[in-house]
Design a protein around this motif. Structure first.
Motif, short mmCIF file in Angstrom:
data_model
loop_
_atom_site.label_atom_id
_atom_site.label_comp_id
_atom_site.label_asym_id
_atom_site.label_seq_id
_atom_site.Cartn_x
_atom_site.Cartn_y
_atom_site.Cartn_z
N ARG A 4 -23.97 -43.12 -41.43
CA ARG A 4 -23.90 -42.74 -39.85
C ARG A 4 -22.23 -42.32 -39.76
N ARG A 5 -22.15 -41.26 -38.98
CA ARG A 5 -20.68 -40.75 -38.65
C ARG A 5 -19.60 -42.03 -37.94
N GLU A 6 -20.36 -42.71 -37.16
CA GLU A 6 -19.65 -43.93 -36.57
C GLU A 6 -19.20 -44.80 -37.52
N ASP A 7 -19.93 -45.06 -38.62
CA ASP A 7 -19.55 -46.12 -39.84
C ASP A 7 -18.39 -45.40 -40.67
N ILE A 8 -18.59 -44.20 -40.74
CA ILE A 8 -17.24 -43.41 -41.51
C ILE A 8 -16.15 -43.22 -40.59
N ASP A 9 -16.28 -43.18 -39.12
CA ASP A 9 -15.07 -42.98 -38.49
C ASP A 9 -14.25 -44.59 -38.50
N ALA A 10 -15.12 -45.45 -38.47
CA ALA A 10 -14.66 -46.92 -38.36
C ALA A 10 -13.83 -47.05 -39.75
N TRP A 11 -14.68 -46.81 -40.68
CA TRP A 11 -13.96 -46.97 -42.15
C TRP A 11 -12.63 -46.38 -42.28
N LEU A 12 -12.55 -45.01 -41.63
CA LEU A 12 -11.27 -44.27 -41.83
C LEU A 12 -10.34 -45.09 -41.06
N ASN A 13 -10.67 -45.35 -39.75
CA ASN A 13 -9.62 -46.02 -39.15
C ASN A 13 -9.16 -47.45 -39.55
N ARG A 14 -10.03 -48.22 -40.16
CA ARG A 14 -9.41 -49.37 -40.90
C ARG A 14 -8.61 -48.90 -42.20
N ARG A 15 -8.85 -48.01 -42.73
CA ARG A 15 -8.07 -47.46 -43.79
C ARG A 15 -6.67 -47.11 -43.43
N GLY A 16 -6.50 -46.47 -42.30
CA GLY A 16 -5.47 -46.25 -41.77
C GLY A 16 -4.48 -47.02 -41.08
N SER A 17 -4.95 -48.26 -41.07
CA SER A 17 -4.22 -49.26 -40.21
C SER A 17 -3.58 -50.17 -41.29
N HIS A 18 -3.86 -50.18 -42.57
CA HIS A 18 -3.04 -50.85 -43.49
C HIS A 18 -1.78 -50.17 -43.92
N GLU A 19 -1.14 -51.26 -44.71
CA GLU A 19 0.07 -50.75 -45.10
C GLU A 19 -0.33 -49.74 -46.22
N PRO A 20 0.89 -48.79 -46.73
CA PRO A 20 0.58 -47.75 -47.48
C PRO A 20 0.09 -48.30 -48.80
N ASN A 21 -0.69 -47.88 -49.64
CA ASN A 21 -1.11 -48.38 -50.81
C ASN A 21 -0.19 -48.54 -51.92
N GLU A 22 0.04 -49.80 -52.42
CA GLU A 22 1.22 -49.97 -53.46
C GLU A 22 0.93 -49.25 -54.74
N ARG A 23 -0.24 -48.87 -55.11
CA ARG A 23 -0.63 -48.30 -56.17
C ARG A 23 -0.05 -46.76 -56.05
N TYR A 24 0.26 -46.28 -55.02
CA TYR A 24 0.77 -44.89 -54.99
C TYR A 24 1.99 -44.97 -53.92
N PRO A 25 2.88 -45.51 -54.62
CA PRO A 25 4.18 -45.71 -53.75
C PRO A 25 4.97 -44.14 -53.06
N SER A 26 5.46 -44.21 -52.15
CA SER A 26 6.18 -42.87 -51.56
C SER A 26 7.03 -42.36 -52.67
N GLN A 27 7.04 -41.06 -52.74
CA GLN A 27 7.93 -40.44 -53.43
C GLN A 27 9.40 -40.57 -53.00
#
Length: 71
Positions: A45-68
């Protein structure tokens, strides 16, 4: 009430800007919302994917991929 069409893996690739292989990896890791099965094909469902993307965007940057720029 009009319901939006369900999204395929191809649709997820377009929405997220990542390749099919990455979508499969994310799904296998259990990070994607549970799909709805239509026959053998997973759909979301589009709303499930939108919610998932919003949750991912609200976290701190992924430590596995530190900023260059970090140094």
């Amino acid at each position: 009430m009009t319901q939006e069409p369900l999204l395929s893996i191809k649709d997820l690739c377009v929405i997220t800007g990542v390749c099919r292989r990455t979508i499969h990896r994310i799904r296998k890791a259990g990070e994607l919302p549970e799909p709805i099965r239509i026959g053998r094909r997973p759909r979301w469902r589009r709303e499930d994917i939108d919610a998932w993307l919003n949750r991912r965007g609200s976290h701190e940057p992924n430590e596995r991929y530190p900023s260059q720029t970090a140094g």
